[in-house]
Design an enzyme around this catalytic site. Sequence first.
Site, PDB file in Angstrom:
ATOM      1  N   ASP A   3       0.874  -1.164   0.000  1.00 18.95           N
ATOM      2  CA  ASP A   3       0.000   0.000   0.000  1.00 18.95           C
ATOM      3  C   ASP A   3       0.923   1.230   0.000  1.00 18.95           C
ATOM      4  OD1 ASP A   3      -2.142   1.849   0.763  1.00 18.95           O
ATOM      5  OD2 ASP A   3      -1.236   1.748   2.766  1.00 18.95           O
TER       6      ASP A   3
ATOM      7  N   ASP B  98       0.032   5.146   1.079  1.00 22.96           N
ATOM      8  CA  ASP B  98      -0.130   6.029   2.249  1.00 22.96           C
ATOM      9  C   ASP B  98      -0.067   5.260   3.565  1.00 22.96           C
ATOM     10  OD1 ASP B  98      -0.609   8.674   1.168  1.00 22.96           O
ATOM     11  OD2 ASP B  98      -2.481   7.889   0.371  1.00 22.96           O
TER      12      ASP B  98
ATOM     13  N   ARG C 139      -0.205  11.020   2.192  1.00 22.24           N
ATOM     14  CA  ARG C 139      -0.116  12.043   1.152  1.00 22.24           C
ATOM     15  C   ARG C 139       1.220  12.822   1.157  1.00 22.24           C
ATOM     16  NH1 ARG C 139      -0.958  12.021  -2.485  1.00 22.24           N
ATOM     17  NH2 ARG C 139      -1.888  13.848  -3.352  1.00 22.24           N
TER      18      ARG C 139
ATOM     19  N   ARG D 116     -12.425   9.220 -11.369  1.00 24.48           N
ATOM     20  CA  ARG D 116     -11.243   8.435 -11.737  1.00 24.48           C
ATOM     21  C   ARG D 116     -11.651   7.285 -12.642  1.00 24.48           C
ATOM     22  NH1 ARG D 116      -8.692   7.861  -5.672  1.00 24.48           N
ATOM     23  NH2 ARG D 116      -8.326  10.078  -5.294  1.00 24.48           N
TER      24      ARG D 116
ATOM     25  N   ARG E  46     -11.057  18.093  -2.228  1.00 19.48           N
ATOM     26  CA  ARG E  46      -9.689  17.586  -2.315  1.00 19.48           C
ATOM     27  C   ARG E  46      -8.635  18.686  -2.346  1.00 19.48           C
ATOM     28  NH1 ARG E  46      -9.103  12.773  -1.998  1.00 19.48           N
ATOM     29  NH2 ARG E  46      -6.878  13.119  -2.203  1.00 19.48           N
TER      30      ARG E  46
ATOM     31  N   ARG F 226      -6.691  19.644   5.891  1.00 16.52           N
ATOM     32  CA  ARG F 226      -6.850  18.182   5.774  1.00 16.52           C
ATOM     33  C   ARG F 226      -6.720  17.525   7.149  1.00 16.52           C
ATOM     34  NH1 ARG F 226      -5.209  13.596   2.803  1.00 16.52           N
ATOM     35  NH2 ARG F 226      -5.748  14.531   0.818  1.00 16.52           N
TER      36      ARG F 226
ATOM     37  N   SER G 194     -11.618  11.712   2.646  1.00 14.12           N
ATOM     38  CA  SER G 194     -12.518  11.275   1.582  1.00 14.12           C
ATOM     39  C   SER G 194     -12.874   9.806   1.740  1.00 14.12           C
ATOM     40  CB  SER G 194     -11.814  11.479   0.236  1.00 14.12           C
ATOM     41  OG  SER G 194     -10.663  10.646   0.173  1.00 14.12           O
TER      42      SER G 194
ATOM     43  N   ASP H 122      -1.465  -0.571   5.984  1.00 10.14           N
ATOM     44  CA  ASP H 122      -1.770  -0.063   7.330  1.00 10.14           C
ATOM     45  C   ASP H 122      -3.268  -0.095   7.640  1.00 10.14           C
ATOM     46  OD1 ASP H 122      -2.317   2.012   5.502  1.00 10.14           O
ATOM     47  OD2 ASP H 122      -2.093   3.536   7.049  1.00 10.14           O
TER      48      ASP H 122
HETATM   49  O1  M1P Z   1      -4.612   5.690  -0.523  1.00  9.33           O
HETATM   50  C1  M1P Z   1      -5.584   5.950   0.421  1.00  9.33           C
HETATM   51  C2  M1P Z   1      -6.512   7.068  -0.022  1.00  9.33           C
HETATM   52  O2  M1P Z   1      -5.749   8.252  -0.255  1.00  9.33           O
HETATM   53  C3  M1P Z   1      -6.493   9.389  -0.523  1.00  9.33           C
HETATM   54  O3  M1P Z   1      -7.338   9.643   0.564  1.00  9.33           O
HETATM   55  P1  M1P Z   1      -7.436  11.057   1.324  1.00  9.33           P
HETATM   56  O4  M1P Z   1      -7.202  12.128   0.318  1.00  9.33           O
HETATM   57  O5  M1P Z   1      -8.818  11.024   1.915  1.00  9.33           O
HETATM   58  O6  M1P Z   1      -6.377  11.055   2.404  1.00  9.33           O
HETATM   59  C4  M1P Z   1      -7.388   9.187  -1.726  1.00  9.33           C
HETATM   60  O7  M1P Z   1      -6.612   9.262  -2.903  1.00  9.33           O
HETATM   61  C5  M1P Z   1      -8.156   7.893  -1.665  1.00  9.33           C
HETATM   62  O8  M1P Z   1      -8.743   7.619  -2.913  1.00  9.33           O
HETATM   63  C6  M1P Z   1      -7.273   6.735  -1.290  1.00  9.33           C
HETATM   64  O9  M1P Z   1      -8.045   5.577  -1.102  1.00  9.33           O
END
Ligand code: M1P
Length: 255
Positions: free
Chosen positions: A19, A21, A28, A130, A141, A148, A186, A216
């Site tokens: 994965d 993030d 992010r 997407r 976003r 955030r 999101s 995670d």
């Molecule tokens: O990879 C996990 C998620 O990352 C983003 O989520 P957020 O912007 O809410 O932190 C999004 O790109 C989401 O689609 C993705 O699942």
Amino acid sequence: MSSADFSDREHPDTVVLFDVDGTLTPARAFVSDEMLRTLRNLRKKAAIGFVGGSDISKQYEQLGETILEDFDYCFAENGLTAYRKGKELASQSFIQWIGEEEYTKLVNFCLRYIADMEIPQKRGTFIEFRRGMINVSPIGRNCTREERNNFEKFDLEHKLREKFVEALKKEFSHLALTFSIGGQISFDVFPTGWDKTYCLQHVKKDGFTKIHFFGDKTFKGGNDYEIYEHPEVTGHSVKSPEDTIRILKELFPGI
Ligand code: M1P
């Protein structure tokens, strides 16, 4: 097919998927030099790939401009956008699956729901279209990092996304949709089955006998859950990128 294409690796029958993030990078944010070094060393031992929920542009931002060369498999949007050894693989699309009529109803419902939400801040891009899913964000976003983080705390307390998802499940119960809260601001909406296990069809064609996955959000409802639990996958639940490195060094000594 066989994993002959990976015969240059110490373990040609093994693929390690990650994965993004919270597993390869902080949420992010950009990947560390230590992680890149560890992945380079790991790649001498086994095939490697990432499987992110986000679209590919975010993985370029977080993992660097050379992802197509640095990873054997690049899976964005759970594998709906897929690259093997730098070449794009055939795929399907959410809009074809759902059709314009239902899609419009879904978007209208989300936008009306967001319009009625009482939250401290609203910014822009409430729905991101997407290839394999839509991503819905009550704050929008294009909020800043600080906004955030604040939204995430507010949501933890008020369960806004959970309630939103419940309302959607009720309204669209006639469609086989999955709603997945994978990040901070999101949730993703996609056809049931188009979760991260979707990418496995691509690696299985290469005949690997050992598939590792690191994530995670491996708890039920998290977007790593299905692949982590998959019977053909050895799942590793991590708390941070540092944790990922620690487990990799245990599994593959010398990297
Ligand atoms: O990879 C996990 C998620 O990352 C983003 O989520 P957020 O912007 O809410 O932190 C999004 O790109 C989401 O689609 C993705 O699942």
